[in-house]
Design a protein around this motif. Sequence first.
Motif, mmCIF file in Angstrom:
data_model
loop_
_atom_site.group_PDB
_atom_site.id
_atom_site.type_symbol
_atom_site.label_atom_id
_atom_site.label_comp_id
_atom_site.label_asym_id
_atom_site.label_seq_id
_atom_site.Cartn_x
_atom_site.Cartn_y
_atom_site.Cartn_z
ATOM 1 N N LEU A 341 0.824 -1.200 0.000
ATOM 2 C CA LEU A 341 0.000 0.000 0.000
ATOM 3 C C LEU A 341 0.866 1.262 0.000
ATOM 4 C CD1 LEU A 341 -2.652 -1.154 2.628
ATOM 5 C CD2 LEU A 341 -3.100 -0.679 0.206
ATOM 6 N N LEU A 342 1.908 1.267 0.829
ATOM 7 C CA LEU A 342 2.748 2.442 0.937
ATOM 8 C C LEU A 342 3.537 2.713 -0.334
ATOM 9 C CD1 LEU A 342 4.104 2.058 4.595
ATOM 10 C CD2 LEU A 342 2.358 3.649 3.781
ATOM 11 N N HIS A 343 3.951 1.676 -1.034
ATOM 12 C CA HIS A 343 4.752 1.826 -2.251
ATOM 13 C C HIS A 343 3.900 1.703 -3.509
ATOM 14 C CE1 HIS A 343 8.644 1.980 -0.232
ATOM 15 N NE2 HIS A 343 8.177 1.060 0.606
ATOM 16 N N GLN A 344 2.572 1.794 -3.326
ATOM 17 C CA GLN A 344 1.628 1.848 -4.453
ATOM 18 C C GLN A 344 1.805 0.684 -5.427
ATOM 19 O OE1 GLN A 344 2.254 5.791 -6.046
ATOM 20 N NE2 GLN A 344 1.090 6.767 -4.394
ATOM 21 N N GLY A 345 2.078 -0.502 -4.855
ATOM 22 C CA GLY A 345 2.125 -1.716 -5.660
ATOM 23 C C GLY A 345 3.399 -1.912 -6.457
#
Length: 396
Positions: A341-345
């Motif tokens: 989630l934090l690294h947008q996949g």
Amino acid sequence: MPRRVLRRPRAGESVLLPPETVAAIRADLATVADDVVDQIIREVPPYEDAFSGPMGETIRGAVQVALGGFLSLISDRRGPDALAPRASAVDGAYQLGRGEVRSGRTTDALLSAYRIGARVSWQHLSAKAVQQGIDPAQMASFAELVFAYIDELSAASVAGHQDESATEGRIRQRMAERLARHLLVGAPEATVLASAERAEWTPPTTLTAVLVHESQAGSLLQTFKRGTLLTADLPELDGDALLMVPDAHDRARAVLLRAVRGRDALVGPPRPWMQVRESFDRAVRARSLGLTGDTELHLPRLVLTADPRALEDLRAVVLAPLAELRPAAAAKLRETLRAWLLHQGRRDDVAAALFVHPQTIRYRMTQLRELYGDRLEDPATVLALTLALGVEEESG
């Protein structure tokens, strides 16, 4: 330099002036008083407007009383009432010192006025004594008594000034503490404004709450802007002190943060001064979470922990698909999902953050998609997962 102490001359001493000399000097007291006042006005700027009108007449009268007390002291009067004029003059000098505080004048100005008064008075008194034929030995003793007497009066005025300053300081502190309490309990605006007026406190644009250990509050108060309110008399403080700093917003906030650097302090957000309770509440909650420094740097943690029970319910709902897994497996998938989630996949970024191979991330994400299905593409689910797993990261 030690203050000279005036004694009453003993019987038989030559310093006692004859009655006709005393009478001649006493007749000139009004002129002496006028000259003293005029010289003070010319030479001491803080008194330039002080002696106009009734105040000037009061001071002229006080000078005459003081000099009259001295003349009574050195005359050949005897009996239990001989020292009464001197006591009255000393008391008047003490009250003068107190009044100078209320008029906003310093001891420097007061002592300057006394020095001028001593000089001018002696010029008049000595001239009159010479006219009356006082011999040099008597003149020397007379001079000593004159200046010792004026020293005594000036010391009484300084004592009055100091006592009144201390009293006013305590009163202002009590008024400021009362104002602080009114602000924090949400008193009506009219009550707060009246309290500010009594405390002679000018409302700023904003106030910022600062929590610091009570032992450090005094030194910080000297560092902060004038008008900072200080109180330690609140149940929520628990050994801390609260300072409410005026107008520490925008660029001024950096100055405030530098002042508390290295201290175990918490700085709330700036708020309109009537709403400083919001800043205080945030600082108190940050302290309950074990945070320090600028609360603005801890906003995610503060937001995510605002309602702990609601957060527990949210986590239970959105992480339910992992509930049936073994604890170790569930922990790895939660860790992977949070990084995803934090690294947008971005798989390579997720792998680098977790120190694992990108293939490991692909495998774990396949497991998560099997558990969540299409919900991982649903914005509402993504938001709920971000909130639920975000606090886990903040707490970790």
